[in-house]
Motif scaffolding. Structure first.
Motif, PDB file in Angstrom:
ATOM      1  N   LEU A 110       0.826  -1.208   0.000  1.00 23.53           N
ATOM      2  CA  LEU A 110       0.000   0.000   0.000  1.00 23.53           C
ATOM      3  C   LEU A 110       0.860   1.258   0.000  1.00 23.53           C
ATOM      4  O   LEU A 110       0.657   2.166  -0.808  1.00 23.53           O
ATOM      5  N   PHE A 111       1.852   1.318   0.899  1.00 22.73           N
ATOM      6  CA  PHE A 111       2.730   2.485   0.940  1.00 22.73           C
ATOM      7  C   PHE A 111       3.564   2.610  -0.330  1.00 22.73           C
ATOM      8  O   PHE A 111       3.802   3.715  -0.822  1.00 22.73           O
ATOM      9  N   ASN A 112       4.006   1.489  -0.879  1.00 26.73           N
ATOM     10  CA  ASN A 112       4.754   1.514  -2.136  1.00 26.73           C
ATOM     11  C   ASN A 112       3.871   2.048  -3.262  1.00 26.73           C
ATOM     12  O   ASN A 112       4.299   2.865  -4.075  1.00 26.73           O
ATOM     13  N   GLY A 113       2.624   1.599  -3.302  1.00 24.73           N
ATOM     14  CA  GLY A 113       1.692   2.081  -4.327  1.00 24.73           C
ATOM     15  C   GLY A 113       1.398   3.560  -4.191  1.00 24.73           C
ATOM     16  O   GLY A 113       1.299   4.276  -5.193  1.00 24.73           O
ATOM     17  N   PHE A 119       3.424   5.821  -2.909  1.00 23.43           N
ATOM     18  CA  PHE A 119       4.614   6.554  -3.343  1.00 23.43           C
ATOM     19  C   PHE A 119       4.735   6.559  -4.861  1.00 23.43           C
ATOM     20  O   PHE A 119       4.966   7.607  -5.474  1.00 23.43           O
ATOM     21  N   ILE A 120       4.566   5.401  -5.485  1.00 26.95           N
ATOM     22  CA  ILE A 120       4.675   5.320  -6.949  1.00 26.95           C
ATOM     23  C   ILE A 120       3.579   6.150  -7.612  1.00 26.95           C
ATOM     24  O   ILE A 120       3.807   6.824  -8.618  1.00 26.95           O
ATOM     25  N   GLY A 121       2.383   6.108  -7.050  1.00 19.89           N
ATOM     26  CA  GLY A 121       1.290   6.904  -7.606  1.00 19.89           C
ATOM     27  C   GLY A 121       1.563   8.393  -7.527  1.00 19.89           C
ATOM     28  O   GLY A 121       1.305   9.138  -8.481  1.00 19.89           O
ATOM     29  N   MET A 122       2.094   8.844  -6.390  1.00 21.19           N
ATOM     30  CA  MET A 122       2.410  10.264  -6.255  1.00 21.19           C
ATOM     31  C   MET A 122       3.559  10.656  -7.185  1.00 21.19           C
ATOM     32  O   MET A 122       3.548  11.738  -7.779  1.00 21.19           O
ATOM     33  N   LEU A 123       4.537   9.773  -7.321  1.00 20.68           N
ATOM     34  CA  LEU A 123       5.644  10.048  -8.237  1.00 20.68           C
ATOM     35  C   LEU A 123       5.151  10.105  -9.675  1.00 20.68           C
ATOM     36  O   LEU A 123       5.552  10.981 -10.453  1.00 20.68           O
ATOM     37  N   ALA A 124       4.238   9.202 -10.033  1.00 23.19           N
ATOM     38  CA  ALA A 124       3.665   9.217 -11.386  1.00 23.19           C
ATOM     39  C   ALA A 124       2.834  10.470 -11.609  1.00 23.19           C
ATOM     40  O   ALA A 124       2.856  11.056 -12.698  1.00 23.19           O
ATOM     41  N   ALA A 125       2.103  10.906 -10.582  1.00 22.96           N
ATOM     42  CA  ALA A 125       1.309  12.131 -10.722  1.00 22.96           C
ATOM     43  C   ALA A 125       2.216  13.338 -10.928  1.00 22.96           C
ATOM     44  O   ALA A 125       1.927  14.207 -11.760  1.00 22.96           O
ATOM     45  N   ALA A 126       3.324  13.386 -10.180  1.00 25.96           N
ATOM     46  CA  ALA A 126       4.267  14.493 -10.358  1.00 25.96           C
ATOM     47  C   ALA A 126       4.899  14.447 -11.742  1.00 25.96           C
ATOM     48  O   ALA A 126       5.102  15.481 -12.377  1.00 25.96           O
ATOM     49  N   LEU A 127       5.188  13.253 -12.227  1.00 29.74           N
ATOM     50  CA  LEU A 127       5.820  13.113 -13.535  1.00 29.74           C
ATOM     51  C   LEU A 127       4.866  13.491 -14.661  1.00 29.74           C
ATOM     52  O   LEU A 127       5.265  14.165 -15.618  1.00 29.74           O
ATOM     53  N   THR A 128       3.609  13.114 -14.559  1.00 24.30           N
ATOM     54  CA  THR A 128       2.679  13.431 -15.632  1.00 24.30           C
ATOM     55  C   THR A 128       2.398  14.926 -15.714  1.00 24.30           C
ATOM     56  O   THR A 128       2.101  15.436 -16.796  1.00 24.30           O
ATOM     57  N   GLU A 129       2.511  15.626 -14.598  1.00 28.31           N
ATOM     58  CA  GLU A 129       2.266  17.066 -14.633  1.00 28.31           C
ATOM     59  C   GLU A 129       3.386  17.837 -15.316  1.00 28.31           C
ATOM     60  O   GLU A 129       3.173  18.940 -15.799  1.00 28.31           O
ATOM     61  N   VAL A 130       4.570  17.268 -15.324  1.00 32.10           N
ATOM     62  CA  VAL A 130       5.698  17.987 -15.913  1.00 32.10           C
ATOM     63  C   VAL A 130       6.226  17.304 -17.176  1.00 32.10           C
ATOM     64  O   VAL A 130       7.283  17.665 -17.666  1.00 32.10           O
TER      65      VAL A 130
END
Length: 147
Positions: free
Chosen positions: A87-90, A92-103
């Protein structure tokens, strides 16, 4: 025969160092150019704790590199603990993916500013072919060198 074996081992060591240097440089460039850590801290409303994101990233890279090189084996805990870790890994990866898609509009911006628009297909194809070639080399050649 010994000098050939030493030369082969030296070449593999040099190749490994060069590969690690290029992958590490690419990761750092990705993190710096795309401002992933500050954007992740912004999405999490955790500006004062952004050092934790950086420390977690570096610690994870060092730890798992050592685990791979030293061939560490780990005992896996029961399903409830694995569920929490996943759950915590997901998250983190989800937040990292959200940050990446915005930029992610960075590549077209760089192409426009550096006037590389006409070469964009070639650059993307070169990146893709390099990744495929490296993966095929690793899967088909490099993994069988020790056997």
């Amino acid at each position: 025969m010994d000098s050939i074996a030493w030369a082969a081992k030296g070449f593999v060591a040099l190749l490994g160092f060069a590969g690690g240097l290029s992958v590490g440089s690419g990761l750092i460039a990705l993190l710096i150019v795309l401002d992933l850590i500050p954007r992740l801290a912004q999405l999490a409303n955790a500006f004062r704790k952004s050092i934790w994101f950086e420390t977690a990233l570096i610690s994870g890279a060092v730890f798992w590199s050592l685990a791979d090189f030293m061939e560490w084996r780990f005992w896996l805990p029961g399903p409830p603990i694995l569920l929490g870790i996943g759950l915590f890994n997901g998250i983190f990866i989800g937040m990292l993916a959200a940050a990446l898609t915005e930029v992610m509009n960075l590549l077209p911006l760089l192409a426009k500013r550096l006037r590389l628009g006409q070469y964009m297909v070639s650059l993307v194809m070169a990146m893709m072919l390099g990744k495929v070639t490296g993966s095929l080399f690793d899967w088909l050649v490099f993994q069988w060198m020790d056997k």
